[in-house]
Design a protein around this motif. Structure first.
Motif, PDB file in Angstrom:
ATOM      1  N   GLU A  28      42.973  32.623  55.149  1.00 53.24           N
ATOM      2  CA  GLU A  28      42.672  33.957  55.670  1.00 53.24           C
ATOM      3  C   GLU A  28      43.726  34.990  55.245  1.00 53.24           C
ATOM      4  O   GLU A  28      43.366  36.052  54.753  1.00 53.24           O
ATOM      5  CB  GLU A  28      42.500  33.933  57.195  1.00 53.24           C
ATOM      6  N   PRO A  29      45.033  34.682  55.399  1.00 46.23           N
ATOM      7  CA  PRO A  29      46.013  35.669  54.920  1.00 46.23           C
ATOM      8  C   PRO A  29      45.929  35.906  53.405  1.00 46.23           C
ATOM      9  O   PRO A  29      46.076  37.043  52.944  1.00 46.23           O
ATOM     10  CB  PRO A  29      47.362  35.044  55.290  1.00 46.23           C
ATOM     11  N   MET A  30      45.688  34.848  52.615  1.00 46.34           N
ATOM     12  CA  MET A  30      45.563  35.050  51.170  1.00 46.34           C
ATOM     13  C   MET A  30      44.432  36.008  50.853  1.00 46.34           C
ATOM     14  O   MET A  30      44.563  36.918  50.038  1.00 46.34           O
ATOM     15  CB  MET A  30      45.279  33.706  50.464  1.00 46.34           C
ATOM     16  N   HIS A  31      43.297  35.768  51.520  1.00 43.41           N
ATOM     17  CA  HIS A  31      42.112  36.597  51.321  1.00 43.41           C
ATOM     18  C   HIS A  31      42.397  38.027  51.758  1.00 43.41           C
ATOM     19  O   HIS A  31      42.195  38.990  51.003  1.00 43.41           O
ATOM     20  CB  HIS A  31      40.973  35.978  52.148  1.00 43.41           C
ATOM     21  N   HIS A  32      42.910  38.147  52.973  1.00 49.02           N
ATOM     22  CA  HIS A  32      43.138  39.486  53.517  1.00 49.02           C
ATOM     23  C   HIS A  32      44.141  40.287  52.680  1.00 49.02           C
ATOM     24  O   HIS A  32      43.911  41.446  52.344  1.00 49.02           O
ATOM     25  CB  HIS A  32      43.649  39.385  54.966  1.00 49.02           C
ATOM     26  N   LEU A  33      45.280  39.650  52.335  1.00 52.13           N
ATOM     27  CA  LEU A  33      46.331  40.395  51.642  1.00 52.13           C
ATOM     28  C   LEU A  33      45.924  40.720  50.197  1.00 52.13           C
ATOM     29  O   LEU A  33      46.329  41.750  49.658  1.00 52.13           O
ATOM     30  CB  LEU A  33      47.655  39.619  51.698  1.00 52.13           C
ATOM     31  N   THR A  34      45.086  39.877  49.604  1.00 55.20           N
ATOM     32  CA  THR A  34      44.595  40.194  48.260  1.00 55.20           C
ATOM     33  C   THR A  34      43.696  41.416  48.281  1.00 55.20           C
ATOM     34  O   THR A  34      43.811  42.307  47.435  1.00 55.20           O
ATOM     35  CB  THR A  34      43.810  39.002  47.682  1.00 55.20           C
ATOM     36  N   PHE A  35      42.809  41.475  49.279  1.00 57.00           N
ATOM     37  CA  PHE A  35      41.824  42.557  49.272  1.00 57.00           C
ATOM     38  C   PHE A  35      42.281  43.803  50.034  1.00 57.00           C
ATOM     39  O   PHE A  35      41.688  44.861  49.881  1.00 57.00           O
ATOM     40  CB  PHE A  35      40.470  42.054  49.783  1.00 57.00           C
ATOM     41  N   SER A  36      43.339  43.680  50.831  1.00 60.40           N
ATOM     42  CA  SER A  36      43.799  44.883  51.541  1.00 60.40           C
ATOM     43  C   SER A  36      44.874  45.622  50.756  1.00 60.40           C
ATOM     44  O   SER A  36      45.170  46.778  51.045  1.00 60.40           O
ATOM     45  CB  SER A  36      44.319  44.518  52.941  1.00 60.40           C
ATOM     46  N   ALA A  37      45.478  44.976  49.761  1.00 60.27           N
ATOM     47  CA  ALA A  37      46.470  45.682  48.929  1.00 60.27           C
ATOM     48  C   ALA A  37      45.753  46.775  48.140  1.00 60.27           C
ATOM     49  O   ALA A  37      44.588  46.608  47.777  1.00 60.27           O
ATOM     50  CB  ALA A  37      47.148  44.705  47.981  1.00 60.27           C
ATOM     51  N   PRO A  38      46.443  47.894  47.887  1.00 55.38           N
ATOM     52  CA  PRO A  38      45.779  48.948  47.108  1.00 55.38           C
ATOM     53  C   PRO A  38      45.330  48.377  45.773  1.00 55.38           C
ATOM     54  O   PRO A  38      46.067  47.615  45.149  1.00 55.38           O
ATOM     55  CB  PRO A  38      46.893  49.981  46.886  1.00 55.38           C
ATOM     56  N   ARG A  39      44.146  48.723  45.332  1.00 55.81           N
ATOM     57  CA  ARG A  39      43.641  48.143  44.095  1.00 55.81           C
ATOM     58  C   ARG A  39      44.288  48.790  42.881  1.00 55.81           C
ATOM     59  O   ARG A  39      44.239  50.009  42.712  1.00 55.81           O
ATOM     60  CB  ARG A  39      42.128  48.272  44.015  1.00 55.81           C
ATOM     61  N   THR A  40      44.901  47.972  42.038  1.00 51.94           N
ATOM     62  CA  THR A  40      45.509  48.497  40.819  1.00 51.94           C
ATOM     63  C   THR A  40      44.481  48.495  39.690  1.00 51.94           C
ATOM     64  O   THR A  40      43.674  47.556  39.590  1.00 51.94           O
ATOM     65  CB  THR A  40      46.727  47.649  40.405  1.00 51.94           C
ATOM     66  N   PRO A  41      44.503  49.506  38.815  1.00 48.27           N
ATOM     67  CA  PRO A  41      43.566  49.526  37.683  1.00 48.27           C
ATOM     68  C   PRO A  41      43.930  48.530  36.585  1.00 48.27           C
ATOM     69  O   PRO A  41      43.152  48.341  35.650  1.00 48.27           O
ATOM     70  CB  PRO A  41      43.684  50.956  37.133  1.00 48.27           C
ATOM     71  N   ALA A  42      45.116  47.874  36.689  1.00 50.22           N
ATOM     72  CA  ALA A  42      45.575  47.013  35.593  1.00 50.22           C
ATOM     73  C   ALA A  42      44.580  45.901  35.233  1.00 50.22           C
ATOM     74  O   ALA A  42      44.312  45.677  34.045  1.00 50.22           O
ATOM     75  CB  ALA A  42      46.953  46.430  35.928  1.00 50.22           C
ATOM     76  N   PRO A  43      44.012  45.172  36.207  1.00 46.40           N
ATOM     77  CA  PRO A  43      43.085  44.099  35.833  1.00 46.40           C
ATOM     78  C   PRO A  43      41.875  44.607  35.045  1.00 46.40           C
ATOM     79  O   PRO A  43      41.474  43.985  34.051  1.00 46.40           O
ATOM     80  CB  PRO A  43      42.662  43.522  37.194  1.00 46.40           C
ATOM     81  N   ALA A  44      41.312  45.729  35.480  1.00 42.80           N
ATOM     82  CA  ALA A  44      40.157  46.272  34.747  1.00 42.80           C
ATOM     83  C   ALA A  44      40.581  46.702  33.345  1.00 42.80           C
ATOM     84  O   ALA A  44      39.830  46.527  32.372  1.00 42.80           O
ATOM     85  CB  ALA A  44      39.550  47.449  35.518  1.00 42.80           C
ATOM     86  N   LEU A  45      41.785  47.244  33.219  1.00 46.57           N
ATOM     87  CA  LEU A  45      42.296  47.632  31.898  1.00 46.57           C
ATOM     88  C   LEU A  45      42.401  46.416  30.986  1.00 46.57           C
ATOM     89  O   LEU A  45      42.132  46.489  29.783  1.00 46.57           O
ATOM     90  CB  LEU A  45      43.672  48.311  32.042  1.00 46.57           C
ATOM     91  N   CYS A  46      42.804  45.285  31.566  1.00 46.31           N
ATOM     92  CA  CYS A  46      42.923  44.050  30.800  1.00 46.31           C
ATOM     93  C   CYS A  46      41.573  43.679  30.175  1.00 46.31           C
ATOM     94  O   CYS A  46      41.487  43.358  28.980  1.00 46.31           O
ATOM     95  CB  CYS A  46      43.431  42.940  31.726  1.00 46.31           C
TER      96      CYS A  46
END
Lengths: 287, 287
Positions: free
Chosen positions: A43-61
């Motif tokens: 639950e914390p892994m899920h929550h902290l992954t999706f609640s962190a501000p989304r960075t554009p870096a992955p989409a840029l990749c």
């Protein structure tokens, strides 16, 4: 705003592009981090992954991978790994050791759902999890082995003590500098280059590597990412900057970086360049 | 003490073996983390790597590699990576979020040289640095590519949310359990299995993979490492256990694990087994 002139159609088609990339990364991550027992871990892994501000870096990749002629799926595990690394770094920034120090700009409006011990350990768990996702992503034919290892080296360098962590260190040394605006702006530029800059530089390079780009293409997309990411970093900080003179200096810096970024895209297939170049207006820049 | 009967000569030769392995790992790490500018980054990395309690896992990794017929150098980068990961995990355990919670046994006698923000960030930097060391260790002929990727997956799993971090999480949930001694001992065993156990299991498996061992050898050395590491973990905790009954139960557990460990070494070259089997008395066990 600084939005360059785009027709409504162009804007909407490029905006759809980034939306669809981010949706694919979300779907990949949701499958990788199921909400299953032990919930105390997932639950914390899920929550902290999706609640962190989304960075554009992955989409840029992924966009860089497609630009050099690769397929989206080749870059998806690396994109997810970047998202997890960034979420881990962001989570640790919200711990008292770093949060309770003066920082330039406005601190993120972050609500803690878990105690500090859980946030510390979940951040520590997200980093190897991202690496595992990437290292175990090879196809059975093992054709991508060497590319994946190169990308692991790229990501570890970008996130480590001479990349993102060094930027966080510089940021944590900020003592509420009073000096001249130009000094302050130079300092902000340096932190943004190390943090968001190197993260996006890495994303561009990794996408190009995974898509089978030439060394020259890898380096061009690395620099493109560096400029784009630094703009993104300045964008995040500038919302909290009060001084009008300082805001103006930051705007000048962003314009300079934008021109440098566009330069790097020369020589690529011009029909494809439009998509990746739209990241600045769609994902990065609200200055 | 529980030392099994060994001649003085045997003891001294096996003790030399572990000393020489640890010296090689030290030398490799000192070269990898030079004391060079920026000192603000390298000094904490250097200090926290070498001031963390030394885990036997990296030396076990090399011993496993040699046992299956590999060369020491093939396992050295993985051994260094394990040392760095362990140092990072230990450093984060000393942060207030985790340290200021009740823990079984005696807390390590640790003197902080740096502020929490530096220790948090240096831990965050050591993990990707260790991964980089490993991922960039391939020879030009790229013969080890697939083994290195397998080892990266092994290490990320062992250190992550279902390995070492899960053990730390369980440990942080310890509320000074008052229950029966048997319950307390079972709980200690579970934490030790997840932390030191999985770390050493990973070390054994990685050494065997890198040395070219068969799948069966990899699994035997994984289990050998699991038992050895769990003994090591119990050894660390038991120094702080007051109750005599509890100490006796822990001693029984250690004896059971020791027998299980020895079983796993059957089938290997008996001339070579003596070295790796001596880790329990030389490096792990002061119970």
């Amino acid at each position: 705003t600084m939005a360059i002139t785009m027709s409504n159609n162009q804007q909407s088609s490029s905006s759809n592009y980034w939306t669809s990339l981010n949706q694919e990364i979300d779907a990949h991550l949701k499958q990788a981090i199921p909400l299953r027992p032990p919930l105390s871990v997932y639950e914390p892994m899920h929550h902290l992954t999706f609640s962190a501000p989304r960075t554009p870096a992955p989409a840029l990749c992924i966009a860089a991978c497609e630009l050099v002629g690769g397929h989206r799926d080749q870059a998806l595990p690396a994109a997810s790994a970047l998202r997890l690394m960034h979420a881990a770094a962001f989570t640790h920034e919200q711990l008292p050791a770093l949060k309770d120090r003066p920082r330039p700009g406005r601190p993120p409006n972050y609500t803690h759902k878990f105690e500090p011990n859980i946030e510390l350990l979940t951040g520590d768990g997200l980093v190897p999890f991202g690496m595992e996702l990437l290292a175990s992503s090879d196809d059975p034919a093992q054709e991508m082995l060497d590319r994946i290892l190169r990308v692991i080296v790229e990501i570890t360098r970008a996130m480590g003590s001479q990349g993102f962590v060094e930027g966080q260190y510089k940021e944590s040394q900020y003592g509420g500098i009073d000096g001249e605006e130009a000094v302050q702006v130079a300092w902000i530029g340096e932190v943004c280059k190390k943090k968001e800059g190197e993260l996006h530089a890495c994303a561009g390079a990794c996408g190009a590597i995974l898509g089978g780009g030439s060394d020259e293409e890898v380096e061009k997309l690395r620099r493109y990412g560096l400029y784009v990411g630094t703009i993104r970093g300045i964008d995040i900080i500038s919302g909290g900057v009060e001084s009008k003179d300082e805001k103006l200096l930051l705007l000048e810096e962003v314009n300079k970086l934008r021109n440098l970024a566009v330069e790097e895209l020369r020589g690529f297939d011009q029909g494809k360049v439009e998509k990746i170049s739209s990241i600045i207006d769609n994902e990065c820049c609200n200055v």
